[in-house]
Scaffold this motif. Structure first.
Motif, short mmCIF file in Angstrom:
data_model
loop_
_atom_site.label_atom_id
_atom_site.label_comp_id
_atom_site.label_asym_id
_atom_site.label_seq_id
_atom_site.Cartn_x
_atom_site.Cartn_y
_atom_site.Cartn_z
N GLY A 201 3.75 4.58 18.09
CA GLY A 201 2.44 5.17 17.81
C GLY A 201 1.71 4.37 16.75
O GLY A 201 2.21 3.37 16.24
N GLU A 202 0.52 4.85 16.40
CA GLU A 202 -0.28 4.12 15.43
C GLU A 202 0.40 4.05 14.06
O GLU A 202 0.42 3.01 13.41
CB GLU A 202 -1.66 4.77 15.29
N LEU A 203 0.97 5.18 13.63
CA LEU A 203 1.61 5.20 12.31
C LEU A 203 2.83 4.29 12.28
O LEU A 203 3.02 3.53 11.32
CB LEU A 203 1.99 6.63 11.94
N ARG A 204 3.65 4.36 13.31
CA ARG A 204 4.85 3.52 13.34
C ARG A 204 4.48 2.05 13.47
O ARG A 204 5.12 1.18 12.88
CB ARG A 204 5.74 3.94 14.51
N THR A 205 3.42 1.75 14.24
CA THR A 205 2.96 0.37 14.35
C THR A 205 2.50 -0.15 12.99
O THR A 205 2.79 -1.29 12.62
CB THR A 205 1.80 0.29 15.36
N LEU A 206 1.80 0.69 12.27
CA LEU A 206 1.34 0.29 10.94
C LEU A 206 2.52 0.02 10.00
O LEU A 206 2.53 -0.98 9.28
CB LEU A 206 0.43 1.37 10.36
N LEU A 207 3.50 0.92 10.03
CA LEU A 207 4.62 0.81 9.08
C LEU A 207 5.61 -0.29 9.47
O LEU A 207 6.12 -0.99 8.59
CB LEU A 207 5.35 2.16 8.99
N LYS A 208 5.88 -0.44 10.76
CA LYS A 208 6.94 -1.35 11.20
C LYS A 208 6.45 -2.75 11.55
O LYS A 208 7.21 -3.71 11.48
CB LYS A 208 7.66 -0.75 12.42
N VAL A 209 5.19 -2.86 11.94
CA VAL A 209 4.68 -4.16 12.41
C VAL A 209 3.66 -4.75 11.45
O VAL A 209 3.77 -5.90 11.01
CB VAL A 209 4.07 -4.02 13.82
N VAL A 210 2.65 -3.96 11.11
CA VAL A 210 1.52 -4.49 10.34
C VAL A 210 1.89 -4.72 8.88
O VAL A 210 1.63 -5.80 8.32
CB VAL A 210 0.31 -3.55 10.46
N LEU A 211 2.49 -3.73 8.25
CA LEU A 211 2.79 -3.85 6.81
C LEU A 211 3.71 -5.03 6.48
O LEU A 211 3.45 -5.75 5.50
CB LEU A 211 3.37 -2.55 6.28
N PRO A 212 4.80 -5.27 7.24
CA PRO A 212 5.62 -6.44 6.91
C PRO A 212 4.85 -7.76 7.00
O PRO A 212 5.14 -8.70 6.25
CB PRO A 212 6.74 -6.38 7.96
#
Length: 300
Positions: A201-212
């Motif tokens: 989802g959007e939140l998991r994409t942000l936390l797992k993909v974008v932030l790193p």
């Protein structure tokens, strides 16, 4: 005969290296190296020498600070302990760490989702939202300080504390949002699309993909905010000046200088202790800071 033939290429190379054109090229390269490094050294001395002067003065006796001496005759390390023993100095340290540390965390956490939405989502009013963010960056804080002070002091009774400066950071910062948005634009959308295909989802994409992938940009924003809060004088002067227990180092240093206006060694020692944490933080995080600032301008 074979030895003579082997020597001929070496003789030709030596002759070619001693030609006037080669000597001129070497001379130009040497002058260029001297010019470039001389400017670099001069620029470094321009920034470093004032700090060296402050450090050396902080280690002098009070009598020597009134002379023309640049090097301490006796190294007075006790000046720093005298500064620490000043009533309220450790309290100023604690307040500054609270203001800078908590404020930085709140700013980064609250600004990342907004920057992500402005960078990767497409929605009605997106351009208007970005214009509002840029407009807030251009708005001087002095313009709204009177109504804001009345709100925090009269309505919420928080005058004399640092909370009127810390709480607003939980709602994002215009400069942090803009800087993070510019960095997130450099992250290819293919990574985000691939994560969504895998069921994120959007939140998991942000936390797992974008932030790193956005660590350099986040580090740059965090350092900017930390430096701003650590050096902030205007905010504590407005909201905390009436309560010495809520003073920060930047505001307390002014009071310290007024109380020790003839003790230049103690004043310089206090100045070094205020500057040292910021210098150390930047020294250890300069790689991420420079990379984050550099990459924010790749896309508009």
């Amino acid at each position: 005969m074979a030895q003579v033939l082997d020597r001929e290429p070496a003789v030709k190379k030596a002759t070619a290296a001693d030609t006037p054109a080669a000597r001129t090229a070497r001379r130009k390269a040497l002058l260029h190296w001297i010019a470039v490094h001389s400017l670099g050294i001069a620029a470094a001395l321009f920034f470093v020498l004032p700090f060296v002067f402050v450090v050396l003065t902080s280690l002098m006796s009070n009598q020597q600070t009134l002379t023309r001496d640049l090097i301490p005759t006796t190294w007075e390390w006790s000046n720093y302990s005298k500064v620490l023993d000043t009533p309220g100095f450790l309290t100023w340290w604690r307040n500054t760490l609270l203001y800078a540390g908590v404020g930085t965390v709140l700013t980064v956490v609250s600004s990342i989702p907004v920057a992500y939405a402005l960078a990767k989502f497409r929605f009605r009013g997106q351009r208007l939202s970005m214009m509002l963010v840029i407009s807030m960056m251009m708005l001087p804080p002095q313009v709204i300080i009177v109504p804001m002070y009345l709100f925090w002091a009269k309505q919420l009774d928080l005058a004399g504390t640092l909370w009127p400066l810390i709480i607003p950071m939980a709602f994002g910062d215009a400069f942090a949002i803009f800087l993070l948005r510019q960095f997130l634009l450099t992250i290819p959308n293919e990574y985000i699309d691939a994560a969504k295909v895998d069921g994120c989802g959007e939140l998991r994409t942000l936390l797992k993909v974008v932030l790193p992938m956005a660590k350099p940009g986040i580090a740059a924003v965090a350092l900017f905010q930390f430096f701003y809060a650590w050096n902030d004088y205007f905010g504590p002067q407005i909201y905390a000046s009436e309560n010495p227990a809520a003073w920060t180092l930047s505001y307390g240093l002014e009071s310290f200088k007024g109380a020790h206006h003839t003790d230049w060694n103690l004043t310089m020692a206090a100045t070094v202790m205020v500057m040292a944490p910021v210098i150390l933080v930047f020294f250890f995080a300069q790689k991420a800071f420079v990379e984050g600032v550099t990459l924010t301008g790749v896309k508009g």
